[in-house]
Each structure stands twice: as C-alpha cells, then as structure tokens.
Write an enzyme that holds these catalytic residues in place. Structure first.
Site, PDB file in Angstrom:
ATOM      1  N   GLU A  58       0.754  -1.231   0.097  1.00 22.42           N
ATOM      2  CA  GLU A  58       0.147   0.118  -0.252  1.00 22.42           C
ATOM      3  C   GLU A  58       0.774   1.161   0.076  1.00 22.42           C
ATOM      4  OE1 GLU A  58      -4.045  -2.303   2.459  1.00 22.42           O
ATOM      5  OE2 GLU A  58      -2.106  -1.228   3.364  1.00 22.42           O
ATOM      6  N   ARG A  76       4.150   1.307   2.045  1.00 20.64           N
ATOM      7  CA  ARG A  76       4.114  -0.156   2.973  1.00 20.64           C
ATOM      8  C   ARG A  76       5.317  -1.070   2.653  1.00 20.64           C
ATOM      9  NH1 ARG A  76      -1.375  -3.378   5.254  1.00 20.64           N
ATOM     10  NH2 ARG A  76      -0.382  -5.375   6.177  1.00 20.64           N
ATOM     11  N   ARG A 117      -0.252  -1.050  15.617  1.00 20.58           N
ATOM     12  CA  ARG A 117      -1.301   0.221  15.601  1.00 20.58           C
ATOM     13  C   ARG A 117      -1.852   0.705  16.636  1.00 20.58           C
ATOM     14  NH1 ARG A 117      -3.999  -2.893  10.112  1.00 20.58           N
ATOM     15  NH2 ARG A 117      -1.679  -3.612   8.774  1.00 20.58           N
TER      16      ARG A 117
END
Length: 574
Positions: A428, A444, A508
C-alpha cells in the site's frame, strides 16, 4: 517529647504517618522548639488531612466525538489498601474551554481488577465504550459501568460526587464527557483532576503522563452497525474543487474481513468542512453478478482522486468475482478474466460526488497476465501540475512477490498507463508531486519497521531510492497517507509534506500527523501531533480542508471512520 506522644497516640494518623513522626523526632530532637513545633504541624497536615492511598490518573490522548454520549476524559485507578469510600472527584476545565459546547460530564464506577492481571498497571478492566459492537458504539456499556453522577450545568471547576464504597484492592472509576452535536471540530478540551476525596480526605494523586492535555474533537462518520454493516474499513479522503469533503471506505456487511467478502464501496459527503456528513451513498457494488452470491462479488480498498482540471472525481477499487470467499490476496490468479483474477474498476462523478457512473473496468489497460493481483494503493490520488492524474498501485508478480508503483492518465481518465515498480516487497503506497514532474512514492514495506520511499522523474519508468527511505518514518507495517501542500495553498506560505500513520514500529496505535518542511528528508519531532494513542486498525487519509486546516479520515480507537480537523499551526510550531 509530650507533643510527640500526643501525635503517636492520635488514632486519625496512620501507622505510616506515625513512622514518619518518629523519624522527624530523631532528626529534629536537637533543634529549637520553634522548628520542632512547625515540623509537627506540617506533618499533622500531611498525615491527618491526606488519605493514605494514592489515586492514579490517566488522561488519554484519544478523540472526543461530538456524536457520542460518552467519551473517556480520565481513567482513575485506586488500590484501596486503607480507604473505604471514594467521596468525590474535582475536575478543573481550562478557561479556554467553551463550556457552552459541553452537554454534560459524568463520573462512572467500573468495579474491580481481576487476579489474572495482578502486578501490572491497567487503567480499565474492559473497554467502556465499544467501537466494534454494532449499534452500541455511542454510549457506555451499562453492564460495565455504574453512573454515579452527571452534571449538565458546568463551571470551570466542578465536583463529581460518588460516595462509592470501595472493594478491597484495585478499584476503577472514569470521567466521561459528552459534547453538544454542534460543538466545533476546531475546539479543544483541556482539563485536569485537581482533587480526589477518600474517606473525606484529599488523596495523593499520581498521573500516568501529563496532568493536563489538550484533546481534539472529532466525529464518527461511520460506526459499526450503521446501515446494517458490521464494519467500515480502508479510508480515502479528498476535497473537491468546490470544497466538499469526500470520504470513501469499505462497507463490510458480514464482518471486518478483507476481500473476498460481502463488501461495497461507500461514500460520505460533507459540505461544511467535515462538521456534518450526509447519509452514506453506495457508489460501487456488484451484488449477485454472474449468479454468484454477494459475498463472492465484493469490491473494496478504494482510493479517491479529484481531477483539479476538470472537477471530475474518480474512485478506483478492486473487484473480486468468484474465489470461494477466500482471501483475494492469495486466491486471485494469473490471467485477465473476471473468473481468474481480481479486476481494477473505477467510477466517476461530474457533479461533486452526488451521483456516480457505472463501473469502468481498466484491467485490460494495465495488468500483465502473469501478475496474480493488480490493485490500487488505498487512500487518495493526485493531479500533477501538468494535469496528469495519478494513483498509487500495487501488484503481485509472477513470483508472488508484491510491488508498489503508480498508474496514471494524461487524458483525464480516458486511458491509463503503468510502468515499473518502485521497490519490491512493498504494498500500500501513496504518491505526491514534490517538484514539477517529480513524483515521490511512499510505500508500506513488508520488512517492517519503517516506510520505503522512492522518486521518479519519468512517470515510473525508472525509480531512485529517496534518502529518507527505510529510516525517517517508522511504521508497524500498515497503510499511511502523505500529501503535498504547496506554499500558495496554505497560510504558512511554505511547501509542506504532511504524513499520517501509526507512529510505532510494532503495534497499530499512536495515530500521528507529521510535517516535513524540506521535501521529506526530515520529519522533526516538534513538527507533529498525536491524535489517538490507543489501538485501532490504523489506516488514515489526509486532505486539506482550507488553507489553515487539514482533515484526517481514519480508523481510530473510538469509531470505524473518524474525521478530525487539525490546524496546521497545531502541527507546525513556528
């Protein structure tokens, strides 16, 4: 000596306090009676007027949503070794806080700690307000918290009464804030707890980090359960030529799983800079195409682009037909047909996102038959200074290795082209034009730890690794967003790159917006703002709202699709 004896015999003084008294006696026995007398009274104040248990407080940096009835303002943790009752909590609201925008402040009691977590410091036994329980994401779960008090008439200093008997051991409380629906997204809430009364005595307060932090408001554009969808994922955000905010995302009806599943592409519009959002529009769906179930015709992972020349808005996504509900990343095959491989499809709007075209399949223009999967980099695309429109892309090659690159159109979307990947084992990505004709791809990287960055001067025919690659921007292997804001388009009159992602290397969490003033070479710690310290899916997308403010549309810890408006001056400190 007589004064010491009186203090030692005083039942209001704890055993710990009496120990302190004896120590003072040893230290001060040769000093004057005047000094001794003052020492006694100081100690008396500390031991009689203060509770013996320490109250730990955490002020979390998470968004306060204007559409929620409850938002965590403070976590309170108390180990009730000696205390029997928590009487009240005193909260101070900064003078800059607009009290007229607050609907109420509440105090909840949430019970005790489990033995399994003994020895570790937590600030809540459970998540008080779920972001993932369909239809139950707006208010505190009443089975987890007992509301002790609620105040709707507010002053800068308020007292929240509890009179709550304490369970032996760890006890949890929390302070909730509810904003009025029309509270400005540009407002801040700054508050701190100044006193906690235990057994009618002031407790010693210990703060997890800062005593008082400034909290940003936001709005939950999409919550679990909205329009009967279990989950919303993969945000994309753009600002139309008319100033309309346009957010796109996956509408995941059955669960939060990636394609292939029952997934549509949804869009939300805001014509007032993100303050309010219109009802969701479904702009891409294939339902039971070809006689297959809806869950074997999912379309998702969208990216959105505004053609600044024509005003046309484009959304690109991946359509998966067949595949038996397996993960498309592994089940899309080589070839070109819809029954073999995922398809790259687009829709467009020529009326500011109000209505949308039928899907346009551009797979034949771009895909190499040996590739297993071709799709976009989710988020947003750009219009270059020469009018070329560009999306980031990714593909799984014949060796089943993913690679990131770009797709572009020089005729405003009629035809599309692609060339070479920027770096192998990347997925990504997002693209910006850092100089006229020079594109930067921020990717990414499956190696983990940090983002990969490359530049091209020939639309992707050749690429050069950027000095910041794999060093300047840490990440936990996740999607991120990057946008270029030209000096002419912002109040600071500087060329700026803005970047958002989970600012960690493994988890995250800590969604942060950063700024670079030197073309992405450096991202200084003083030029950033933390928005959400808690755990989430972590995807985000940025777009300028106006010359002063950037919008961020992201998967937060408090809603599946959260929007916040952040002043550039809060990110870039002069």
């Amino acid at each position: 000596m007589r004064y010491f004896q009186l203090l030692i015999n005083n039942e209001a003084i704890t055993s710990k306090g009496k120990c302190y008294i004896y120590r003072i006696f040893l230290v001060t026995k040769y000093k004057t009676m005047k000094n001794l007398f003052l020492s006694f009274f100081l100690l008396l104040s500390l031991t009689i007027n203060s509770a013996s248990d320490t109250v730990k407080i955490k002020a979390p940096q998470i968004p306060i949503l204007t559409d929620r009835q409850d938002n965590v303002l403070f976590y309170i943790r108390l180990d009730a070794a000696n205390s029997k009752v928590l009487n009240n909590v005193k909260v101070n609201l900064d003078k800059k806080v607009n009290l007229n925008e607050i609907k109420s402040i509440k105090l909840y009691y949430s019970g005790t700690e489990c033995v399994q977590r003994e020895g570790k410091t937590f600030y809540a036994p459970v998540q008080y307000i779920s972001k993932d329980a369909p239809g139950n994401t707006f208010a505190a779960n009443s089975s987890y918290s007992v509301k002790k008090t609620e105040l709707s008439t507010l002053k800068n200093e308020i007292i929240l009464t509890a009179d709550q008997p304490l369970f032996p051991g760890i006890n949890y409380f929390w302070v909730s804030i509810e904003m009025k629906p029309d509270a400005s997204l540009l407002s801040n809430v700054q508050a701190n707890i100044t006193d906690v009364i235990l057994d009618n005595k002031s407790a010693i307060l210990a703060f997890d980090k800062e005593k008082s932090i400034s909290r940003k408001l936001g709005i939950g554009v999409r919550h679990a359960g909205d329009d009967k969808a279990a989950a919303y994922r993969i945000p994309g955000l753009a600002t139309s030529n008319k100033g309309t905010m346009l957010g796109v995302y996956d509408v995941r009806y059955n669960n939060s799983a990636d394609l292939q599943e029952y997934v549509h592409v949804g869009l939300s519009r805001s014509v007032d800079k993100g303050q309010t959002w219109e009802p969701m529009r479904i702009i891409m769906d294939f339902d039971e195409y070809g006689g297959l179930p809806k869950a074997q015709n999912g379309v998702g992972d969208p990216a959105i682009l505004v053609d600044k020349t024509t005003g046309t808005i484009w959304v690109v996504a991946a359509w998966t037909h067949g595949m038996g509900n397996g993960r498309a990343w592994f089940n899309s095959q080589q070839g070109m047909g819809i029954d073999q491989t995922a398809q790259l499809v687009m829709v467009k709007s020529d009326n500011d996102g109000k209505t949308w075209s039928k899907p346009i399949n551009i797979t034949p223009q771009l895909k190499d038959p040996s590739w297993y999967f071709l799709l976009q980099g989710p988020g947003n695309g750009i219009t270059m200074q020469d009018g070329t429109i560009v999306f980031a892309s990714q593909f799984i090659d014949s060796e089943r290795i993913p690679n990131a690159g770009i797709i572009y159109s020089k005729d405003h979307g009629k035809t599309w082209q692609t060339h070479n990947y920027a770096r192998t084992n990347t997925t990504e990505a997002q693209v910006v034009e850092i100089e006229p004709g020079v594109l930067m791809l921020n990717m990414r990287d499956n190696r983990g730890g940090s983002r990969a960055v490359a530049t091209t001067k020939d639309m992707g025919k050749t690429w050069m690794e950027h000095p910041s690659s794999r060093s300047a921007l840490q990440e936990p292997v996740c999607m991120a967003s990057i946008i270029k804001v030209a000096a002419k388009d912002n109040v600071l009159k500087k060329d700026i790159l803005l970047f958002s992602n989970p600012n960690t290397t493994k988890e995250r969490k800590d969604i942060t917006i950063k700024a670079s003033l030197d073309g992405g070479n450096t991202w200084l710690p003083e030029q950033q703002i933390l928005l959400d310290e808690d755990y989430s899916w972590g995807y985000s997308c940025l777009s300028m709202i106006d010359k002063e403010t950037v919008g961020i549309f992201y998967e937060s810890s408090v809603a599946h699709m959260t929007f916040q408006a952040i002043k550039l001056s809060d990110i870039i400190k002069k």
